[in-house]
Design a protein around this motif. Sequence first.
Motif, PDB file in Angstrom:
ATOM      1  N   PHE A 187       0.875  -1.140  -0.029  1.00 28.89           N
ATOM      2  CA  PHE A 187       0.112   0.072   0.064  1.00 28.89           C
ATOM      3  C   PHE A 187       1.034   1.208   0.088  1.00 28.89           C
ATOM      4  O   PHE A 187       0.647   2.121  -0.819  1.00 28.89           O
ATOM      5  N   LEU A 188       1.853   1.241   0.861  1.00 28.52           N
ATOM      6  CA  LEU A 188       2.893   2.416   0.985  1.00 28.52           C
ATOM      7  C   LEU A 188       3.708   2.615  -0.134  1.00 28.52           C
ATOM      8  O   LEU A 188       3.995   3.916  -0.825  1.00 28.52           O
ATOM      9  N   GLN A 189       4.106   1.475  -1.016  1.00 27.44           N
ATOM     10  CA  GLN A 189       4.831   1.683  -2.184  1.00 27.44           C
ATOM     11  C   GLN A 189       3.922   2.013  -3.373  1.00 27.44           C
ATOM     12  O   GLN A 189       4.443   2.977  -4.044  1.00 27.44           O
ATOM     13  N   ALA A 190       2.889   1.654  -3.266  1.00 26.43           N
ATOM     14  CA  ALA A 190       1.812   2.138  -4.328  1.00 26.43           C
ATOM     15  C   ALA A 190       1.778   3.837  -3.976  1.00 26.43           C
ATOM     16  O   ALA A 190       1.542   4.531  -5.375  1.00 26.43           O
ATOM     17  N   HIS A 191       1.328   4.084  -2.988  1.00 25.29           N
ATOM     18  CA  HIS A 191       1.232   5.620  -2.714  1.00 25.29           C
ATOM     19  C   HIS A 191       2.523   6.320  -2.959  1.00 25.29           C
ATOM     20  O   HIS A 191       2.454   7.495  -3.589  1.00 25.29           O
ATOM     21  N   ALA A 192       3.642   5.782  -2.845  1.00 26.04           N
ATOM     22  CA  ALA A 192       4.836   6.522  -2.966  1.00 26.04           C
ATOM     23  C   ALA A 192       5.027   6.709  -4.449  1.00 26.04           C
ATOM     24  O   ALA A 192       5.760   7.562  -4.964  1.00 26.04           O
ATOM     25  N   GLN A 193       4.552   5.738  -5.252  1.00 26.14           N
ATOM     26  CA  GLN A 193       4.923   5.770  -6.659  1.00 26.14           C
ATOM     27  C   GLN A 193       4.103   6.850  -7.244  1.00 26.14           C
ATOM     28  O   GLN A 193       4.466   7.652  -8.416  1.00 26.14           O
ATOM     29  N   VAL A 194       3.051   7.327  -6.614  1.00 23.95           N
ATOM     30  CA  VAL A 194       2.345   8.549  -7.215  1.00 23.95           C
ATOM     31  C   VAL A 194       2.667   9.699  -6.196  1.00 23.95           C
ATOM     32  O   VAL A 194       2.930  10.748  -6.872  1.00 23.95           O
ATOM     33  N   LEU A 195       2.641   9.693  -4.963  1.00 25.48           N
ATOM     34  CA  LEU A 195       2.738  11.141  -4.169  1.00 25.48           C
ATOM     35  C   LEU A 195       4.112  11.480  -4.191  1.00 25.48           C
ATOM     36  O   LEU A 195       4.148  12.750  -4.622  1.00 25.48           O
TER      37      LEU A 195
ATOM     38  N   ALA B  41      -7.232  16.930 -11.127  1.00 31.11           N
ATOM     39  CA  ALA B  41      -8.088  16.029 -10.161  1.00 31.11           C
ATOM     40  C   ALA B  41      -8.169  14.399 -10.813  1.00 31.11           C
ATOM     41  O   ALA B  41      -7.708  13.542 -10.096  1.00 31.11           O
ATOM     42  N   ASN B  42      -8.617  14.843 -11.947  1.00 34.99           N
ATOM     43  CA  ASN B  42      -8.856  13.332 -12.865  1.00 34.99           C
ATOM     44  C   ASN B  42      -7.590  12.473 -13.035  1.00 34.99           C
ATOM     45  O   ASN B  42      -7.420  11.404 -12.731  1.00 34.99           O
ATOM     46  N   ASP B  43      -6.469  13.185 -13.415  1.00 35.49           N
ATOM     47  CA  ASP B  43      -5.089  12.788 -13.729  1.00 35.49           C
ATOM     48  C   ASP B  43      -4.656  12.108 -12.542  1.00 35.49           C
ATOM     49  O   ASP B  43      -4.207  10.912 -12.403  1.00 35.49           O
ATOM     50  N   THR B  44      -4.782  12.970 -11.326  1.00 33.68           N
ATOM     51  CA  THR B  44      -4.463  12.135  -9.994  1.00 33.68           C
ATOM     52  C   THR B  44      -5.119  10.984  -9.586  1.00 33.68           C
ATOM     53  O   THR B  44      -4.430  10.049  -9.267  1.00 33.68           O
ATOM     54  N   PHE B  45      -6.339  11.039  -9.725  1.00 36.48           N
ATOM     55  CA  PHE B  45      -7.077   9.668  -9.302  1.00 36.48           C
ATOM     56  C   PHE B  45      -6.685   8.674 -10.385  1.00 36.48           C
ATOM     57  O   PHE B  45      -6.234   7.547  -9.791  1.00 36.48           O
ATOM     58  N   GLU B  46      -6.286   8.921 -11.588  1.00 34.61           N
ATOM     59  CA  GLU B  46      -5.818   7.802 -12.319  1.00 34.61           C
ATOM     60  C   GLU B  46      -4.628   7.526 -12.248  1.00 34.61           C
ATOM     61  O   GLU B  46      -4.331   6.138 -12.222  1.00 34.61           O
ATOM     62  N   ARG B  47      -3.760   8.286 -11.660  1.00 32.78           N
ATOM     63  CA  ARG B  47      -2.240   7.777 -11.362  1.00 32.78           C
ATOM     64  C   ARG B  47      -2.762   6.958 -10.056  1.00 32.78           C
ATOM     65  O   ARG B  47      -1.720   5.843  -9.996  1.00 32.78           O
ATOM     66  N   PHE B  48      -3.332   7.338  -8.979  1.00 29.83           N
ATOM     67  CA  PHE B  48      -3.523   6.321  -7.848  1.00 29.83           C
ATOM     68  C   PHE B  48      -4.167   5.012  -8.335  1.00 29.83           C
ATOM     69  O   PHE B  48      -3.757   3.968  -7.531  1.00 29.83           O
ATOM     70  N   LEU B  49      -5.194   5.201  -9.246  1.00 31.04           N
ATOM     71  CA  LEU B  49      -5.691   3.880  -9.580  1.00 31.04           C
ATOM     72  C   LEU B  49      -4.505   2.943 -10.234  1.00 31.04           C
ATOM     73  O   LEU B  49      -4.412   1.810 -10.178  1.00 31.04           O
ATOM     74  N   GLY B  50      -3.800   3.378 -11.050  1.00 34.19           N
ATOM     75  CA  GLY B  50      -2.932   2.816 -11.795  1.00 34.19           C
ATOM     76  C   GLY B  50      -1.983   1.961 -10.928  1.00 34.19           C
ATOM     77  O   GLY B  50      -1.636   0.920 -10.916  1.00 34.19           O
ATOM     78  N   ALA B  51      -1.426   2.910  -9.794  1.00 34.89           N
ATOM     79  CA  ALA B  51      -0.537   2.465  -8.827  1.00 34.89           C
ATOM     80  C   ALA B  51      -1.039   1.381  -8.026  1.00 34.89           C
ATOM     81  O   ALA B  51      -0.495   0.452  -7.597  1.00 34.89           O
ATOM     82  N   ALA B  52      -2.499   1.585  -7.565  1.00 36.29           N
ATOM     83  CA  ALA B  52      -3.180   0.664  -6.721  1.00 36.29           C
ATOM     84  C   ALA B  52      -3.183  -0.753  -7.530  1.00 36.29           C
ATOM     85  O   ALA B  52      -3.112  -1.832  -6.952  1.00 36.29           O
ATOM     86  N   ARG B  53      -3.606  -0.814  -8.789  1.00 34.86           N
ATOM     87  CA  ARG B  53      -3.464  -2.267  -9.351  1.00 34.86           C
ATOM     88  C   ARG B  53      -2.385  -2.581  -9.744  1.00 34.86           C
ATOM     89  O   ARG B  53      -2.014  -3.787  -9.768  1.00 34.86           O
ATOM     90  N   SER B  54      -1.175  -2.080  -9.874  1.00 35.49           N
ATOM     91  CA  SER B  54      -0.059  -2.463 -10.175  1.00 35.49           C
ATOM     92  C   SER B  54       0.670  -3.127  -9.077  1.00 35.49           C
ATOM     93  O   SER B  54       1.889  -3.652  -9.138  1.00 35.49           O
ATOM     94  N   ASN B  55       0.490  -2.523  -7.794  1.00 33.91           N
ATOM     95  CA  ASN B  55       1.374  -2.863  -6.522  1.00 33.91           C
ATOM     96  C   ASN B  55       0.462  -3.968  -5.659  1.00 33.91           C
ATOM     97  O   ASN B  55       1.181  -4.040  -4.561  1.00 33.91           O
ATOM     98  N   ARG B  56      -0.733  -4.414  -5.843  1.00 36.55           N
ATOM     99  CA  ARG B  56      -1.560  -4.969  -5.094  1.00 36.55           C
ATOM    100  C   ARG B  56      -0.613  -6.490  -4.940  1.00 36.55           C
ATOM    101  O   ARG B  56      -0.149  -6.949  -5.581  1.00 36.55           O
ATOM    102  N   SER B  57      -0.875  -6.750  -3.283  1.00 37.72           N
ATOM    103  CA  SER B  57      -0.048  -8.011  -2.836  1.00 37.72           C
ATOM    104  C   SER B  57      -0.965  -8.881  -2.888  1.00 37.72           C
ATOM    105  O   SER B  57      -2.244  -8.738  -2.693  1.00 37.72           O
TER     106      SER B  57
END
Length: 180
Positions: free
Chosen positions: A37-45, A164-180
């Motif tokens: 979860f933290l790694q996914a957030h780091a990928q975007v934030l 806003a949309n771009d940022t949500f999309e970045r988080f969505l992409g990171a969430a999907r690619s880092n799921r454990s």
Amino acid sequence: MDTLRNQLRSATAAQHERVDAAFSAYRLDQPEGYRAFLQAHAQVLIPLEIELEQAGIETMLDDWPLRCRRQALLADLKALGCAEPPLTPAGMAPSPGWSWGAAYVIEGSRLGGRVLARRVADANPSAPLRYLNHGSATRLWPSFLQKLEQQGSACDWSEVLTGANDTFERFLGAARSNRS
């Protein structure tokens, strides 16, 4: 009168729900799930904060140094034994409108962070929570909303919404690619 906050909340509700659903798949009660979860957030934030700084966010939010969370996120990752994530180079500096839209998403994520921090702490009292608890003792969200209405509403709506949309999309992409 419809506020910019209400317009953004309405226009991005579906994306917000998709991001929440994607991150809800993370097992925050398990060390590996919290780490992912933290790694996914780091990928975007982390790159996003740098991008916003390159665009001059401190001129829009004079308390930006108090809001910036990447050091807290990096400290939590380090405490969990994670290497510092590679940085994706930022593109062109975004417009003020785009920046307000992006800031709306990352500032709003603090609210959910407080709830998640309690969940993680219940499962693992020794888990590092600097990122999820960042700013919890302050009134950063209400002061952000005030500045958003004062300054962000003067920006082009389509740019604010795109940010806003771009940022949500970045988080969505990171969430999907880092799921454990």
